[in-house]
Structures are given as C-alpha cells and as structure tokens.
Design an enzyme around this catalytic site. Structure first.
Site, mmCIF file in Angstrom:
data_model
loop_
_atom_site.group_PDB
_atom_site.id
_atom_site.type_symbol
_atom_site.label_atom_id
_atom_site.label_comp_id
_atom_site.label_asym_id
_atom_site.label_seq_id
_atom_site.Cartn_x
_atom_site.Cartn_y
_atom_site.Cartn_z
ATOM 1 N N HIS A 76 0.728 -1.019 -0.085
ATOM 2 C CA HIS A 76 -0.003 -0.081 0.024
ATOM 3 C C HIS A 76 0.905 1.287 0.141
ATOM 4 O O HIS A 76 1.924 1.315 0.836
ATOM 5 C CB HIS A 76 -1.057 0.000 1.222
ATOM 6 C CG HIS A 76 -0.466 0.066 2.404
ATOM 7 N ND1 HIS A 76 0.043 0.812 3.334
ATOM 8 C CD2 HIS A 76 -0.218 -1.143 3.471
ATOM 9 C CE1 HIS A 76 0.548 0.643 4.509
ATOM 10 N NE2 HIS A 76 0.238 -0.638 4.511
ATOM 11 N N ASP A 78 -0.039 4.065 1.200
ATOM 12 C CA ASP A 78 -0.405 5.070 1.935
ATOM 13 C C ASP A 78 0.392 4.964 3.710
ATOM 14 O O ASP A 78 0.760 3.881 3.612
ATOM 15 C CB ASP A 78 -1.807 5.378 2.237
ATOM 16 C CG ASP A 78 -2.541 3.987 2.553
ATOM 17 O OD1 ASP A 78 -2.064 2.968 2.060
ATOM 18 O OD2 ASP A 78 -3.496 3.978 3.373
ATOM 19 N N ASP A 108 6.205 0.324 7.176
ATOM 20 C CA ASP A 108 4.804 0.055 6.858
ATOM 21 C C ASP A 108 4.457 1.215 5.771
ATOM 22 O O ASP A 108 3.665 1.972 6.296
ATOM 23 C CB ASP A 108 3.899 0.078 8.190
ATOM 24 C CG ASP A 108 2.638 -0.416 7.906
ATOM 25 O OD1 ASP A 108 2.323 -1.009 6.631
ATOM 26 O OD2 ASP A 108 1.802 -0.181 8.902
ATOM 27 N N GLU A 140 -5.137 1.545 2.086
ATOM 28 C CA GLU A 140 -5.075 0.590 3.023
ATOM 29 C C GLU A 140 -5.142 1.009 4.463
ATOM 30 O O GLU A 140 -5.984 0.126 5.138
ATOM 31 C CB GLU A 140 -3.753 -0.445 2.892
ATOM 32 C CG GLU A 140 -3.911 -1.544 3.507
ATOM 33 C CD GLU A 140 -3.417 -1.837 4.898
ATOM 34 O OE1 GLU A 140 -3.633 -2.863 5.558
ATOM 35 O OE2 GLU A 140 -2.824 -0.638 5.449
ATOM 36 N N GLU A 141 -4.700 1.797 4.889
ATOM 37 C CA GLU A 141 -4.892 2.047 6.632
ATOM 38 C C GLU A 141 -6.064 2.887 6.760
ATOM 39 O O GLU A 141 -6.369 3.318 8.069
ATOM 40 C CB GLU A 141 -3.470 3.326 6.871
ATOM 41 C CG GLU A 141 -2.185 2.806 6.344
ATOM 42 C CD GLU A 141 -1.809 1.453 7.489
ATOM 43 O OE1 GLU A 141 -2.668 1.198 8.215
ATOM 44 O OE2 GLU A 141 -0.508 1.188 7.567
ATOM 45 N N HIS A 353 3.109 2.350 12.636
ATOM 46 C CA HIS A 353 2.291 3.254 13.366
ATOM 47 C C HIS A 353 2.545 3.953 14.584
ATOM 48 O O HIS A 353 1.823 4.098 15.555
ATOM 49 C CB HIS A 353 0.853 2.320 13.816
ATOM 50 C CG HIS A 353 0.049 1.557 12.594
ATOM 51 N ND1 HIS A 353 -1.229 1.303 12.409
ATOM 52 C CD2 HIS A 353 0.798 1.233 11.236
ATOM 53 C CE1 HIS A 353 -1.402 0.813 11.331
ATOM 54 N NE2 HIS A 353 -0.322 0.763 10.480
HETATM 55 ZN ZN ZN Z 1 0.665 -1.645 6.342
#
Ligand code: ZN
Length: 388
Positions: A76, A78, A108, A140-141, A353
């Site tokens: 992803h 984003d 990520d 995706e997030e 995150h």
């Molecule tokens: Zn991810």
C-alpha cells in the site's frame, strides 16, 4: 534508476497519509507517479487506476499482460498519520542511524516498493514465462478503497500474491477479521422521581450488554483456531455513552463494540446473528428501540490453506512455518480475486504506526534475495502461458 536507499528516501519524502478524518487525509498520487516512472523505465506496462481525484492504484506488469498467471508483489502506498511532536527525526526524511532507517512508512510499507523494484530490475520481459505484477494500492490504512475497487473490477492480476507488510520476513497465511458496530438504544426522557414518566435507555442497554456477553461466550465455545495467540473470536465492549443528568431518565445510550472473527466466520452472517440476538432483548418494552449500525464495512478474516503451493514455497525459502498475525491486511480481498496470498515483508509490525518507525538495515539484502527467488519460481521458471 536510483539506488535502493535513494528510492526509499524519495518515497518517504512524499507524504501520503490516509485517514478516516478528512482533515488528515492526503492524496497518494505523488507516490503512485514516482513508482510508475521507475517501473516504466524498467519496461513495465503501467496502469494507473483512479479511485477518485486524489487517489489511485498502480498496476505495473512485466511480461505478457494478457496472461496474468504469475506473481503479484503487493503493497500500500499510504501511511497512517503521525504525531509530529513525538518523532526524534523528520518523518518525511529518511534518516540512517544505528543500522536503522527511520521515516514514516519505512517499515509500513514504502520501503517494500524500493526493495521490489531492486529485485525486479534484474529481469526483462523476455526473461519471464509468467507475468510479474507490482501492485500499489491506496487507502489501506483507512477505508481500503483501493483494493476494494480492484475486487469490484474483478481484475485478474495473477495466480499468487505476496503482500509485503512487515512480518520480519516470516510467511503469514492467516489473520482475523474486524467488525466495528455501534449499538444504540433509544428510550424516552422523564423526571427521575417517577420511572413511569420515561423509558430508560441505560437499563435497555444493560440488557443488551448482558446478551452480548452471552453471545460472545457461545461464539468462543463454537470457534477456536489454535494458530492464533488469542485462539477464539473476541468481542470487546469499547465505549458507552448515555444520558446527561442524574435526575433525568436516560433517553439515549450508545455502545461501540469490536468483533475479531476467525477465518471461516462470515461477516454478513455474524452481523445477521448479532441483530437476531439483540432485537428480542428489548421486545418487552415497546418504548425502547434498538439500532445496530456498522462503523465501517468490516474486514473479513483471511486464511490461505497450509498446503497451498505459495505457503509451502515461502516456508521452504525462509525456513519459517507460516503463521498468523493479529493485524488486518488486504489479503482477504486479494484472495477473493483468486490469488493464493501470503503476507510477508521486511521490518516489524512493532515499529509500525508509531513515532520513530524504522526498518533495520539488515533486512534489506535478505528481502531482495527472497523476492528474486519468488520471481524466479513464479515468473521465470514456469511453463509459458501459451502452453498451459
Ligand atoms: Zn501496512
């Protein structure tokens, strides 16, 4: 073509936060265009699939695009939002320190694209018997709008997929799903001195909560999957709000719950049985009403069978048994597109995150080597398309 660290630097320098709060949500187009430029230069056919004005998926194909029977390397574009005050480093400037690469999306998962391109640049279309697709999705997030669009279009992308979410390069073949629901009980306000003057929504909610806990116990007795650390489906009572003053009968109460179903538990069926369980609970008092509202469309659980070829191959290549993770991914959607899917990528979810997200430098070479082996196995070695 830039070197691999320069590609990571360029990707991280282009903010692409996706967020359900529109004030934080950003376009992912700068990342998509950058990847498209690099992949175009390597001979990939570029398909930019717009979702809205500010968002798009990228589908880049090397080899015969008419015969997408090979490998999809997916990620992803984003990132999640960031807490500016809590970062030691600039989140948009790749910083190398203590054998680590810091930056928003370093683990990520923007770095994965740089590593995929580094692995893929050694192949030309003529080397491939089956196509290699590099898929870069939007959102995706947040809403997963990118992968959902691909599913809606029913686009055939390949036969096998590897999603490079951070798993410390261990193959993951399953995760739980997610359902978030708001349950609202409406009654009628009145003076607290006389219960007959109203219908108390908090008391209605009390009955609802009792039923939810009983339902959870039944689900946990019925479903179990020992591969998961928490082997049963969970139902968390996450929040409750209702009423305003002690001397008023509470007219409205809302609770929000989070359900994590195991593979094999269908989201639509769960939603249906939630309603079936709760509707009769308040039936005795016609002044109380109940509403169940999904807070998002839900993420299905995901499982690729232990005996699937991609699972066996990834286990052989990494020396790790395929396992389960607690976080959600786009895997259930790629599975529905007919792709045998594994989640496996560099970096650790423990760094995702959060402030000072990083990718350890020692992940880089093993990832490139592993990706090349996957490309060899699923794109270079197979029988050519026309012979199938
Ligand atoms: Zn991810």
């Amino acid at each position: 073509m830039p070197a691999v660290l320069d590609m990571m630097r360029e990707l991280i320098a282009r903010p692409s936060v996706s967020c359900t709060d529109p004030s934080f949500d950003q376009s992912n187009l700068a990342v998509v265009y950058l990847l498209a430029d690099w992949l175009d230069a390597l001979g990939f056919a570029i398909d930019i699939d717009p979702i809205c004005e500010r968002k798009a998926n990228l589908i880049a194909t090397l080899g015969n695009p008419a015969c997408r029977n090979g490998l999809v390397l997916s990620g992803h574009t984003d990132t999640v939002p960031y807490d500016a005050g809590q970062w030691t480093f600039d989140p948009f400037k790749l910083t190398e320190r203590d054998q680590r690469l810091y930056g928003l999306g370093s683990a990520d998962m923007k770095s994965f694209f740089a590593l995929v391109i580094e692995a893929a640049r050694h192949y030309a279309a003529r080397d491939l018997q089956q196509s290699l697709v590099i898929l870069a999705t939007a959102d995706e997030e947040s809403s997963m709008s990118g992968v959902k669009r691909l599913l809606k279009e029913g686009m055939k992308l390949g036969r096998y997929a590897v999603i490079g979410e951070p798993t410390d390069l261990k193959p993951i073949r399953m995760h739980k799903g997610v359902m978030l629901e708001a349950i609202r009980v409406r009654g009628h306000a009145g003076h607290s001195s006389d219960p007959a003057l109203g219908a108390n929504a908090i008391e209605g909610m009390h009955a609802v909560l009792t039923e939810l806990i009983a339902w959870r116990a039944e689900l946990q007795a019925k479903y179990r999957h020992s591969a998961f650390k928490v082997a049963v489906p969970t139902l968390n009572l996450g929040s409750i709000h209702g009423g305003d003053n002690p001397n008023r009968i509470c007219a409205e109460c809302e609770t929000q719950i989070d359900i994590r179903p195991l593979p094999g538990m269908d989201l639509a069926e769960l939603q249906h049985s939630l309603l079936q369980r709760l509707l009769p609970v308040l039936a005795d008092d016609p002044r109380l009403s109940l509403q169940v509202v999904p807070l998002f469309e839900g993420l299905p659980a995901f499982e690729t069978p232990a005996e699937a070829e991609i699972v066996k191959s990834c286990e052989r290549l990494t020396g790790h048994a395929a396992g389960a993770v607690a976080f959600g991914t786009e895997a259930p959607f790629l599975s529905r597109l007919g792709l045998d899917t594994i989640v496996m990528g560099p970096g650790s979810i423990e760094q995702a995150h959060q402030p000072d997200e990083y990718l350890a430098l020692d992940q880089i070479q093993p990832t490139i080597a592993l990706l090349r082996k996957l490309i060899e196995r699923y794109c270079v070695e197979p029988v050519p398309c026309r012979q199938l």
